[in-house]
Design an enzyme around this catalytic site. Structure first.
Site: not given
Ligand code: F6R
Length: 253
Positions: A67, A136, A138, A143
């Site tokens: 992403d 959450n 995702h 989401e």
């Molecule tokens: C990042 C992504 C997100 C993160 C998720 C967890 O490329 O796709 O899904 O993996 O938000 O983020 P952290 O590791 O910062 O808790």
């Protein structure tokens, strides 16, 4: 599904890095699906170290990132393109032209989603797709929603995600409000999924994702339908699973 538990973030990161390194050693032309966020930083550090120590080379690999934020370019220090250069690409021998990230500066969402879908399909999907887990539930920026979205999509980030990511920006107002993300089809078509999670804040959602109902309200729950999922997590992130399903964890500490 295989759940590996380590005592610390360091141990978890080393285990997760070993899954990726083993893939690349076995198949040097691997397609690696990569993630950003705070969780993979440690594992990227191990990969960079093992590259420098000549245990593994990424010279023939291709990469597809999950992403990118919309509205910020690759030189913005909070863009995922910048993150990947800082934390991995500039530390290893992957060729820049073999790395792929959505273009957050393309204002034509339909065109960018179609372009990136084609990139993923043309590469034949990832051999291993690394995923972090949002608070959450995702994965990528898919989401919680009423339905799973298969293709690359332009998502409005939820309040929860904007709040979680505000720590990286000077102020909450600077956090982009939307992003381009690989969809559920791109993720589920990976031959192997490597999910990483650390910290007590992920404990409830990790249990829900891996053992709760499969629902688009918890996007990561779809991983229960994948045939080759490896989870690497630390003790804190596994605290709920170790209460409810202790037999499911293989501790390597
Ligand atoms: C990042 C992504 C997100 C993160 C998720 C967890 O490329 O796709 O899904 O993996 O938000 O983020 P952290 O590791 O910062 O808790």
């Amino acid at each position: 599904m295989k759940i590996y538990g380590g005592k610390t973030y360091e141990q978890m990161s080393e285990k997760a890095a070993s899954v990726i390194a083993a893939q690349v050693i076995e198949k040097p032309r691997s397609v690696l699906g990569l993630a950003t966020g705070s969780t993979p930083i440690g594992l990227y550090g191990f990969l960079a170290r093992w590259y420098k120590e000549k245990y593994v080379s990424f010279a023939q690999c291709k990469t597809i990132n999950l992403d990118e934020y919309c509205g910020i370019g690759p030189d913005h220090d909070q863009s995922y393109a910048y993150f990947m250069r800082e934390n991995l690409f500039d530390q290893i021998d992957v060729l820049p032209e073999n790395t792929n990230i959505p273009n957050g500066l393309n204002p034509d969402a339909a065109a960018e989603c179609a372009r990136y879908d084609k990139v993923i399909e043309d590469l034949g999907y990832a051999d291993v797709q690394l995923l972090g887990l949002g608070n959450n539930g995702h994965i990528g920026f898919n989401e919680p929603a009423a339905a799973f979205v298969p293709g690359v999509n332009h998502v409005m980030l939820t309040e929860s995600t904007i709040n979680a990511n505000a720590r990286f920006f000077a102020s909450r107002d600077e956090v982009p409000k939307s992003a381009y993300t690989m969809g559920i089809k791109g993720i589920m078509n990976a031959r192997k999924i490597l999910l990483v999670a650390n910290g007590a804040g992920k404990a409830e959602i990790l249990e829900k994702a891996l053992f709760g109902p499969v629902t688009p309200e918890v996007p990561a729950s779809v991983l229960q339908l994948h045939r080759d999922v490896v989870v690497c997590a630390d003790e804190a992130a596994l605290s709920v699973i170790s209460q409810k399903h202790p037999e499911e964890i293989e501790w390597f500490r």
